[in-house]
Design an enzyme around this catalytic site. Structure first.
Site, short mmCIF file in Angstrom:
data_model
loop_
_atom_site.label_atom_id
_atom_site.label_comp_id
_atom_site.label_asym_id
_atom_site.label_seq_id
_atom_site.Cartn_x
_atom_site.Cartn_y
_atom_site.Cartn_z
N LYS A 97 14.43 -14.55 -9.94
CA LYS A 97 14.26 -13.46 -10.90
C LYS A 97 13.37 -13.91 -12.05
O LYS A 97 12.46 -13.20 -12.46
CB LYS A 97 15.60 -13.00 -11.48
CG LYS A 97 16.45 -12.05 -10.73
CD LYS A 97 15.94 -10.67 -10.50
CE LYS A 97 15.02 -10.62 -9.32
NZ LYS A 97 15.61 -10.49 -8.02
N TRP A 108 -3.02 -2.69 -1.60
CA TRP A 108 -2.63 -4.06 -1.94
C TRP A 108 -3.40 -4.94 -0.97
O TRP A 108 -3.14 -4.90 0.24
CB TRP A 108 -1.13 -4.22 -1.78
CG TRP A 108 -0.55 -5.47 -2.35
CD1 TRP A 108 -0.22 -5.71 -3.65
CD2 TRP A 108 -0.17 -6.65 -1.61
NE1 TRP A 108 0.32 -6.96 -3.78
CE2 TRP A 108 0.36 -7.57 -2.55
CE3 TRP A 108 -0.24 -7.02 -0.28
CZ2 TRP A 108 0.81 -8.82 -2.18
CZ3 TRP A 108 0.21 -8.28 0.09
CH2 TRP A 108 0.73 -9.16 -0.86
N CYS A 110 0.83 -1.21 0.00
CA CYS A 110 0.00 0.00 0.00
C CYS A 110 0.86 1.26 0.00
O CYS A 110 2.00 1.25 0.47
CB CYS A 110 -0.88 0.01 1.23
SG CYS A 110 -1.92 -1.43 1.37
N GLU A 138 18.90 -17.11 -6.78
CA GLU A 138 18.50 -15.76 -7.19
C GLU A 138 18.10 -15.73 -8.68
O GLU A 138 17.12 -15.06 -9.05
CB GLU A 138 19.65 -14.77 -6.90
CG GLU A 138 19.43 -13.34 -7.34
CD GLU A 138 18.19 -12.67 -6.73
OE1 GLU A 138 17.56 -13.23 -5.83
OE2 GLU A 138 17.85 -11.58 -7.21
N GLU A 181 9.56 -14.50 -10.95
CA GLU A 181 8.73 -13.39 -10.48
C GLU A 181 8.32 -12.43 -11.59
O GLU A 181 7.30 -11.76 -11.46
CB GLU A 181 9.40 -12.63 -9.32
CG GLU A 181 10.59 -11.80 -9.68
CD GLU A 181 11.15 -11.03 -8.49
OE1 GLU A 181 10.39 -10.49 -7.70
OE2 GLU A 181 12.39 -10.96 -8.38
N ASN A 190 -1.77 2.30 5.83
CA ASN A 190 -0.89 1.18 5.46
C ASN A 190 -0.65 0.36 6.71
O ASN A 190 -0.51 0.94 7.80
CB ASN A 190 0.47 1.69 4.99
CG ASN A 190 0.42 2.34 3.63
OD1 ASN A 190 -0.61 2.36 2.98
ND2 ASN A 190 1.55 2.88 3.19
N GLY A 191 -0.53 -0.95 6.57
CA GLY A 191 -0.24 -1.79 7.73
C GLY A 191 -1.43 -2.68 8.06
O GLY A 191 -2.33 -2.87 7.24
N HIS A 211 19.41 -36.03 -6.66
CA HIS A 211 18.60 -36.59 -5.58
C HIS A 211 17.11 -36.40 -5.82
O HIS A 211 16.33 -36.37 -4.89
CB HIS A 211 19.02 -35.97 -4.24
CG HIS A 211 20.43 -36.28 -3.90
ND1 HIS A 211 20.82 -37.43 -3.24
CD2 HIS A 211 21.58 -35.61 -4.20
CE1 HIS A 211 22.14 -37.45 -3.13
NE2 HIS A 211 22.62 -36.36 -3.70
N LYS A 268 6.47 -4.33 -4.01
CA LYS A 268 7.89 -4.04 -3.89
C LYS A 268 8.38 -4.30 -2.48
O LYS A 268 9.46 -4.81 -2.27
CB LYS A 268 8.15 -2.57 -4.29
CG LYS A 268 9.60 -2.12 -4.13
CD LYS A 268 10.51 -2.84 -5.10
CE LYS A 268 11.97 -2.48 -4.91
NZ LYS A 268 12.86 -3.52 -5.48
O1 M6R Z 1 13.02 -4.79 0.80
P1 M6R Z 1 13.62 -6.15 1.05
O2 M6R Z 1 14.97 -6.30 0.45
O3 M6R Z 1 13.60 -6.52 2.52
O4 M6R Z 1 12.65 -7.15 0.31
C1 M6R Z 1 12.81 -8.53 0.44
C2 M6R Z 1 12.07 -9.27 -0.65
O5 M6R Z 1 10.69 -9.03 -0.54
C3 M6R Z 1 12.54 -8.87 -2.04
O6 M6R Z 1 13.91 -9.06 -2.18
C4 M6R Z 1 11.80 -9.69 -3.12
O7 M6R Z 1 12.14 -11.04 -3.03
C5 M6R Z 1 12.09 -9.13 -4.50
N1 M6R Z 1 10.89 -8.93 -5.24
C6 M6R Z 1 12.91 -10.01 -5.34
O8 M6R Z 1 13.19 -9.46 -6.57
#
Ligand code: M6R
Length: 656
Positions: free
Chosen positions: A533, A89, A2, A529, A536, A118-119, A552, A651
């Protein structure tokens, strides 16, 4: 997640609110809304939509901010110099117009309060029952509407003769309401009976007050403020702020503020208990250009491409090649405690967790300190053992991730020393840690974390070298690492130039729906990672794992043409990875390899090779991830997805 924007001042609120909401779009949301107080004499009662509550004009929409903008325009616009706006959100309740913010409540004496939040209000169910029993009728499923109605309930109860009321009944009603709630919040509220007063508060969710010329702009994120001012106050947890338009000194306590164009009164900040607190106006740590797209089609690509520059900024002044040392000013005050450290725990979520896993390898390898990385969400609930001498490192771009924050608090309560590897200056984690090292990579707008990951790994590399030198590392080894580290930005520059080549290779495999990412040692977290990437933003199913783990079970997945991405750089486990590559090829898998420059052998076994410069193993993750970022980016674009706004994602995940 949000986002909040609010405005009070001498200008028109709506353009500022809509622009702010657009700047917050990157955080992820599913609906949006705005409420503006009509100036005196404007009859909005005939308008339809927006909804009209007294002088409050309210408009909400499901979907993008552009849809809200159209809805407002179709209604003939909303006028006024005071307003609040929100991107939601969904957490409590579905994605509907009714659940979108702002939410309203009506006081016993007929004042209408509108509020954005927010929250999460944890005790909202009990509060809702209580308020229903008092006659408040709910129109949404949200915890936020409970808060709006609670403020309205308190507004009706406020004794206007009480000294606590001061210059705003709304401000005091908000304080009273927030004393009743448990949970995390950032809120902004307006009331049609106080046409020049904006109030806001925070606990556990960020809120910033931008101090502009003749106006205040409140937002949950500096990016919604920076086009109006670079001067801002970051509220602390438990603070309530009152912002009013009108000439200074013209009010008596108990009066509502009269509006006057061109003026704002000094901001007034208190605790929930109504003790006045001072606040500091500071420079926002970034510029407008940093959050503009420029000539790039997507923020993600822009942020990948700017990594050579952001890395340089991250390393500058910290990698001292001449003196052969790492300088981490943020840790100076703790040098004695750090020398006595017995164990490191790295914690984070998603990409930040992957960086933490690299931190674990680095700390054990370079500083010979027992270390582990853990998902913050697991750590916080597992009743973790924290021995004397434990250092917890919270790894986070936003500094606001709810689980990481909770893990940090848990570890602190159990006696750990708390460090942060955080990007957003002044964020909750940056404030709650004992010390830390900022990433200094600038604002990251793309939902898929790229430059922040590289910044996190760079900071953890410097931290491991810093600790290593104090414990076991020879000066000669230190100097070798520093020389290589210093050249990493130029290597990254050579990698991002491979973008078109990588795009061509992505096109050859982008139709495949299942991929594997494999690596050993330092390359294992990079494989995780790479897979994250890809999934997502392109919605391709991908799994990352240690290359040895393939045999395995996952090897059963490999069929003709399945893309398998190996991070297969020269290093201690190179031969073993080559064996894994052969096993994949024998089963028809299509091998895409990230390999060291000059390694010609690997070409015979791979369908595509992405080359990275030869650097010592501990520094390789800073390079090997870059081709994987580009591979994911191009795969997602080729599949026609909105790379910067991946479905269902936010985000910053500020709720559990
Ligand atoms: O703001 P942060 O680095 O704590 O966020 C952690 C994850 O939510 C963040 O890295 C998320 O996995 C990304 N969308 C990955 O690209």
């Amino acid at each position: 997640m949000c986002g909040i924007v609010a405005y009070v001042g001498s200008g028109s609120a709506l353009p500022v609110l809509l622009e702010g909401l657009k700047r917050l779009e990157y955080r992820g949301y599913d609906s949006a809304g705005v409420a503006v107080l009509a100036p005196e004499g404007v009859d909005r009662a005939a308008a339809s939509p927006p909804q009209v509550f007294g002088d409050l004009q309210l408009c909400k929409a499901v979907g993008r901010v552009a849809v809200l903008e159209d809805a407002v325009a179709a209604a003939g616009g909303v006028e006024g110099a005071l307003g609040i706006a929100h991107t939601r959100w969904a957490t409590h309740g579905k994605v509907t117009e009714a659940n979108a913010h702002p939410h309203v409540g009506e006081s016993a004496d007929g004042a209408t309060i509108a509020l954005v939040h927010n929250g999460t209000i944890e005790n909202y169910a009990a509060l809702r029952t209580l308020l229903e029993n008092k006659g408040h009728a709910f129109t949404s499923e949200t915890d936020t509407e409970v808060l709006a109605k609670l403020v309205a309930e308190m507004y009706g109860k406020v004794d206007t003769r009480s000294e606590d009321v001061g210059f705003s009944r709304l401000e005091h009603a908000l304080r009273l309401a927030l004393r009743e709630v448990t949970g995390a919040y950032a809120v902004a509220a307006v009331c049609d009976a106080e046409p020049c007063t904006l109030v806001a508060a925070r606990k556990g969710s960020p809120l910033i007050v931008g101090v502009a010329d003749g106006a205040y702009v409140v937002a949950s994120d500096g990016s919604a403020i920076v086009s109006h001012t670079s001067r801002a106050v970051t509220l602390d947890d438990g603070q309530v702020v009152r912002l009013q338009a009108g000439p200074a000194g013209s009010l008596q306590p108990g009066q509502d503020a009269p509006c006057a164009a061109g003026w704002v009164r000094p901001m007034h900040t208190t605790t929930l208990e109504n003790e006045a607190v001072s606040h500091e106006v500071a420079d926002l740590e970034f510029e407008l250009e940093q959050i503009e797209l420029g000539d790039y089609p997507h923020y993600m690509l822009k942020e990948i491409m700017e990594q050579p520059a952001t890395l340089r900024t991250c390393l500058r002044g910290r990698v001292d090649v001449r003196e052969g040392r790492i300088v981490l000013g943020g840790l100076n005050a703790l040098s004695r405690e750090l020398v006595r450290a017995k164990r490191f725990v790295f914690t984070g979520q998603g990409t930040a967790y992957h960086a933490g896993l690299i931190g674990e390898y680095l700390m054990e390898d370079l500083a010979k300190l027992p270390s582990r990385a853990t998902y913050a969400s697991e750590f916080r609930y597992r009743n973790p053992l924290i021995e004397a001498g434990t250092v917890i490192v919270a790894v986070s771009q936003s500094g606001e991730t709810a689980d990481t924050m909770a893990a940090l608090q848990e570890a602190k309560e159990r006696g750990a020393l708390a460090l942060g590897a955080v990007n957003v200056v002044g964020s909750t984690m940056a404030r709650e840690t004992d010390a830390g090292v900022y990433l200094r990579v600038g604002p990251e707008i793309g939902v898929a974390s790229t430059k922040a990951f590289v910044g996190q790994v760079a900071v953890l590399t410097m931290l491991a070298l810093f600790m290593g030198k104090r414990r076991v590392m020879s000066q000669a080894d230190m100097e070798t690492y520093l020389e290589h580290l210093d050249r990493i930005p130029e290597h990254v520059a050579s990698l991002v130039r491979q973008s078109d080549y990588i795009k061509g290779k992505a096109a050859e495999v982008v139709d495949r729906d299942n991929w594997l990412f494999l690596g050993r040692g330092y390359n294992y977290p990079v494989a995780l990672e790479g897979a994250l990437k890809l999934k997502e933003i392109s919605y391709i199913h991908a799994e990352g794992m240690p290359a040895a783990e393939m045999k395995h079970g996952p090897i059963a997945l490999i069929d003709d043409g399945m893309p398998v991405v190996f991070i297969a750089t020269r290093g201690s486990q190179y031969d073993k990875v080559m064996s894994n590559i052969e096993e994949v090829r024998a089963r028809g898998g299509r091998v895409l390899a990230v390999a060291t420059e000059g390694d010609t052998d690997i070409e015979r076994y791979s369908d595509a090779v992405f080359r990275v410069p030869d650097v010592p193993e501990p520094l390789q993750p800073l390079l090997t991830v870059v081709p994987l970022q580009l591979l994911s980016y191009h795969a997602a674009v080729l599949r026609g997805h909105d790379v910067d706004k991946p479905r269902n994602l936010a985000k910053s995940v500020t709720v559990e």
